[in-house]
Design an enzyme around this catalytic site. Structure first.
Site, PDB file in Angstrom:
ATOM      1  N   CYS A  71       0.854  -1.185   0.000  1.00 45.28           N
ATOM      2  CA  CYS A  71       0.000   0.000   0.000  1.00 45.28           C
ATOM      3  C   CYS A  71       0.892   1.238   0.000  1.00 45.28           C
ATOM      4  O   CYS A  71       1.034   1.923   1.012  1.00 45.28           O
ATOM      5  CB  CYS A  71      -0.888  -0.061   1.225  1.00 45.28           C
ATOM      6  SG  CYS A  71      -2.270   1.041   1.065  1.00 45.28           S
ATOM      7  N   GLU A  72       1.538   1.469  -1.143  1.00 45.19           N
ATOM      8  CA  GLU A  72       2.522   2.546  -1.241  1.00 45.19           C
ATOM      9  C   GLU A  72       2.827   2.783  -2.715  1.00 45.19           C
ATOM     10  O   GLU A  72       3.203   1.848  -3.428  1.00 45.19           O
ATOM     11  CB  GLU A  72       3.777   2.092  -0.481  1.00 45.19           C
ATOM     12  CG  GLU A  72       4.926   3.019  -0.615  1.00 45.19           C
ATOM     13  CD  GLU A  72       5.839   2.988   0.618  1.00 45.19           C
ATOM     14  OE1 GLU A  72       5.427   2.485   1.682  1.00 45.19           O
ATOM     15  OE2 GLU A  72       6.962   3.478   0.492  1.00 45.19           O
TER      16      GLU A  72
END
Ligand code: LLP
Length: 436
Positions: free
Chosen positions: A365-366
């Site tokens: 999640c980046e």
């Protein structure tokens, strides 16, 4: 497509699948799941033999390569190194512990690092480490005291900073004057620490170490470093009467990640460096010391590749396309950290034309979790197998559990036979130290 087969151990079989060491990578993905690190054990062993024989040929019988185990550290690799007659370099008690558990003796290990903790020093010494490569004056005193307490004389090398630019990316440059590593020649600190080391009663100074950086293709930076080091060896001989027995030139020789990068002829490379060093020895009237080198990347990088399963394929009209895979910066942080180039192939369509330009994204999640940007690959669909080449070095050893992703397994290929050397982590492994 064939230009993407950047290492001799890669091929395409009759099914159009990518092969590593003759083994179908797609069948490996089916058998072990993805993400998966696959390693060609034969190539690792071949590289060890090449380094040993080339170093002996060029630098003499007593020279030796030490595998820089930070590049890829797990129990079985140390077994390979032991069987192949390599020394090793370690930078932590964790690496040394793993090596010893695999049967590799501490007496063939060199302990590095800019900040060895007291417990590192005690652990290594109590287990009979062959050499500490001492980074600074404070450490010199701590090691001297520890040796005294144990009633031993500890062999050491001093890490010297020659202060040259190795033309590689900044994060992996280590030999510049303002580096966190070692004592610089330019500031006289290298000379001062040598003088101090010679006064330490419980230490045996055998010589010097330098490491200028990593992923270096040109020979010039090594030769420039040798110019400075050999002049330094001459100065300490003349001014302190100290004759250097060991000269450790570190690691850093580059590896081919993409077709544009050169393929290095390691034997020729070492030959040229040795010619230069022998010439410098003559010039300064120094006997050629025992020469050590510490290859890491060039032993393991191109033996390995990582297999992923493609997930969502997203086309942002007018902008770019993303292919997301089931791993990412957790198993390969090198693009996120250094924008390192990689070659990417759809393993189950390796014989097909590359019609899709896309960015390979990880599942974390980046936004920065990318494996590679703007690469041309075969038209990929969810469920296809994506291979990222040359991931044997600094992938598994730098892997993390970000987003609680379990680390992938390592499967070795030897003479066509596959064998698990590191099991896939489970969710229980990931949370095994958690306490409720
Ligand atoms: N010796 C010393 C003292 C080192 O610091 C290193 C690497 C080596 C040997 C091995 O260098 P090699 O032959 O592998 O280039 N994480 C970075 C690389 C950091 C290298 C650190 N020192 C990367 O992923 O590119």
């Amino acid at each position: 497509m064939s230009e993407k087969l950047i290492c001799k151990n890669l091929g395409i079989n009759e099914k159009g699948h990518l092969t590593l060491a003759g083994v179908d990578t797609v069948s490996m993905a089916e058998k072990y799941g993805t993400p998966l690190y696959l390693l060609d054990e034969n190539l690792i062993r071949e590289r060890c033999r090449l380094y040993i024989s080339s170093m002996k040929k060029h630098f003499g019988e007593n020279s030796a390569p030490l595998y820089a185990s930070k590049a890829l550290s797990f129990a079985y690799i140390y077994k390979i190194m032991l069987e192949e007659g390599m020394g090793i370099d370690v930078v932590s008690s964790g690496e040394l512990y793993t090596a010893m558990k695999a049967g590799f003796p501490a007496s063939k290990a060199y302990f590095h690092g800019n900040n060895k903790t007291d417990t590192d020093i005690w652990f290594a010494m109590d287990n009979g480490i062959s050499f500490f490569v001492v980074d600074n004056e404070e450490e010199l005193s701590v090691i001297d005291t520890a040796a005294k307490e144990r009633g031993i004389k500890q062999k050491i090398l001093l890490r010297i900073t020659p202060g040259i630019d190795p033309h590689t990316f900044k994060a992996v440059v280590t030999g510049n004057v303002d580096s966190k590593f070692g004592a610089a020649v330019e500031t006289s600190q290298a000379f001062d620490i040598t003088k101090l080391a010679l006064t330490k009663e419980n230490l045996i100074l055998e010589g010097f170490h330098c490491h200028i950086g990593s992923q270096i293709f040109e020979k010039e930076p090594f030769c420039d470093a040798a110019d400075i080091m050999l002049k330094f060896l001459s100065d300490v001989k003349i001014q302190l009467g100290f004759e250097t027995k060991v000269l450790n030139l570190g690691g850093g020789i580059g590896v081919r990640y993409t077709p544009e990068q050169p393929e290095i002829d390691y034997d020729a490379y070492l030959g040229e460096i040795s010619t230069h060093i022998r010439h410098l020895c003559d010039k300064h009237n120094i006997k050629l010391p025992q020469v050590l080198m510490e290859p890491g990347r060039s032993i393991v990088a191109d033996s390995g590749l990582t297999l992923y399963t493609a997930g969502s394929v997203k086309h942002i009209t007018g902008y770019k396309s993303y292919v997301s895979v089931d791993g990412g910066m957790t198993d390969n942080p090198r693009y996120a950290l250094y924008q390192s180039p990689y070659t990417v192939i759809v393993a189950n369509k390796a014989d097909m034309p590359e019609t899709l330009k896309c960015t390979i994204a990880g599942r974390c999640c980046e936004s920065g979790d990318l494996i590679q940007e703007d690469v041309a690959i075969q038209d990929v669909k969810r469920g296809n197998i994506i291979a990222v080449l040359t991931t044997g070095a600094y992938n598994y050893s730098m892997a993390s559990n970000y987003n609680r992703l379990p680390k992938p397994p390592i499967v070795m290929l030897r003479d066509g036979v596959d064998k698990t050397a590191v099991e896939r982590e489970t969710y229980n492994d990931v949370m095994k130290n958690d306490i409720l």
